[in-house]
Design a protein around this motif. Structure first.
Motif, mmCIF file in Angstrom:
data_model
loop_
_atom_site.group_PDB
_atom_site.id
_atom_site.type_symbol
_atom_site.label_atom_id
_atom_site.label_comp_id
_atom_site.label_asym_id
_atom_site.label_seq_id
_atom_site.Cartn_x
_atom_site.Cartn_y
_atom_site.Cartn_z
ATOM 1 N N ASP A 1 96.364 43.774 27.674
ATOM 2 C CA ASP A 1 96.623 44.201 29.048
ATOM 3 C C ASP A 1 95.367 44.784 29.691
ATOM 4 O O ASP A 1 95.087 44.551 30.876
ATOM 5 N N LEU A 2 94.616 45.539 28.918
ATOM 6 C CA LEU A 2 93.375 46.119 29.433
ATOM 7 C C LEU A 2 92.377 45.015 29.779
ATOM 8 O O LEU A 2 91.717 45.057 30.829
ATOM 9 N N LYS A 3 92.301 44.015 28.930
ATOM 10 C CA LYS A 3 91.403 42.879 29.175
ATOM 11 C C LYS A 3 91.816 42.148 30.446
ATOM 12 O O LYS A 3 90.965 41.785 31.278
ATOM 13 N N ALA B 1 93.453 43.345 32.981
ATOM 14 C CA ALA B 1 93.166 44.200 34.139
ATOM 15 C C ALA B 1 91.716 44.039 34.586
ATOM 16 O O ALA B 1 91.437 43.879 35.784
ATOM 17 N N PHE B 2 90.797 44.056 33.640
ATOM 18 C CA PHE B 2 89.377 43.905 33.981
ATOM 19 C C PHE B 2 89.080 42.500 34.503
ATOM 20 O O PHE B 2 88.328 42.333 35.464
ATOM 21 N N LEU B 3 89.669 41.485 33.866
ATOM 22 C CA LEU B 3 89.451 40.108 34.314
ATOM 23 C C LEU B 3 90.014 39.889 35.716
ATOM 24 O O LEU B 3 89.429 39.162 36.521
ATOM 25 N N THR B 4 91.136 40.531 36.027
ATOM 26 C CA THR B 4 91.750 40.399 37.348
ATOM 27 C C THR B 4 90.840 40.970 38.430
ATOM 28 O O THR B 4 90.655 40.355 39.491
ATOM 29 N N VAL B 5 90.277 42.133 38.171
ATOM 30 C CA VAL B 5 89.349 42.744 39.128
ATOM 31 C C VAL B 5 88.177 41.794 39.404
ATOM 32 O O VAL B 5 87.787 41.581 40.557
ATOM 33 N N TRP B 6 87.662 41.190 38.342
ATOM 34 C CA TRP B 6 86.537 40.258 38.482
ATOM 35 C C TRP B 6 86.941 39.024 39.283
ATOM 36 O O TRP B 6 86.202 38.559 40.153
ATOM 37 N N LYS B 7 88.140 38.496 39.027
ATOM 38 C CA LYS B 7 88.637 37.329 39.750
ATOM 39 C C LYS B 7 88.824 37.640 41.241
ATOM 40 O O LYS B 7 88.517 36.808 42.101
ATOM 41 N N CYS C 1 94.316 35.015 35.204
ATOM 42 C CA CYS C 1 92.923 35.180 34.767
ATOM 43 C C CYS C 1 92.305 33.855 34.319
ATOM 44 O O CYS C 1 91.121 33.798 34.015
ATOM 45 N N ARG D 1 95.544 46.330 24.271
ATOM 46 C CA ARG D 1 94.188 45.769 24.365
ATOM 47 C C ARG D 1 94.169 44.535 25.259
ATOM 48 O O ARG D 1 93.257 44.370 26.074
#
Length: 202
Positions: free
Chosen positions: A170-172, A174-180, A143, A168
């Protein structure tokens, strides 16, 4: 409690659901790569160190052919990387078969990326702490630059993750990975098809 129990439960359920939902895509990509790789196969298996440096075989989609020069040596990565493989890699689809590794317990959805076995003796004691948790399909370092940052920066980020692992976080990630992935950001250093090997200093 999350680190010791719930993280593994979430990983197992998510990996199982992911494999079921993505099975049509995985089948199409498998067939696509079978032809694009000129008979080299659609999957790439390689030994990697996992939690506590225990060796396992990571599964990825194969993005390069096995073409060789006149002397029988493999051609450089940039020449063997197919157009299909480049797309599969840039969209991170090549990582999806690792859901099988997650299901088996070799990996987690989120954690330090599993690297090459030959790097093990090159780590400093602090860098080796990245093996205190299961390696992940994506992680904190991915990320923050993925292949576009130095090895030292990656390892520092990996150890930071080990020290701060939480639901928390790990959830962050996950979202950052999708954006990347959507941005296709940090896939490789400029002018390189793959990242440079780690030599213990870079």
């Amino acid at each position: 409690m999350y680190r010791r129990f719930f993280k593994r439960v979430i990983d197992f359920v998510a990996a199982l659901c992911g494999l079921i939902i993505l099975s049509p895509l995985l089948l199409v990509v498998t067939l696509w790569l079978h032809f694009a790789n000129k008979g080299a196969g659609a999957f790439f298996l390689q030994e990697r160190p996992g939690k506590d440096a225990k060796i396992f075989k990571v599964i990825k989609f194969k993005t390069m052919t096995d073409e060789r020069d006149a002397d029988g040596h493999l051609l450089p990565d940039a020449q063997r990387l197919t157009k299909v493989g480049k797309f599969i890699r840039s969209t991170s689809i090549d990582e999806l078969p690792q859901l099988v590794n997650v299901l088996k317990g070799d990996m987690a959805l989120i954690g330090p990326r599993p690297l090459l076995v030959q790097y093990l003796p090159l780590y400093s004691p602090e860098q080796a702490r990245r093996h205190e948790v299961r390696p992940g399909i994506t992680g904190w370092a991915q990320c923050h630059g993925r292949n576009a940052i130095s090895w030292r920066e990656k390892f520092a980020l990996d150890v930071w993750y080990v020290n701060h692992l939480s639901f928390r976080l790990d959830l962050k990630i996950a979202f950052l990975t999708v954006w990347k992935v959507i941005k296709r950001d940090g896939v490789a250093k400029e002018g390189m098809s793959t990242t440079v090997p780690f030599n213990g200093h870079n």
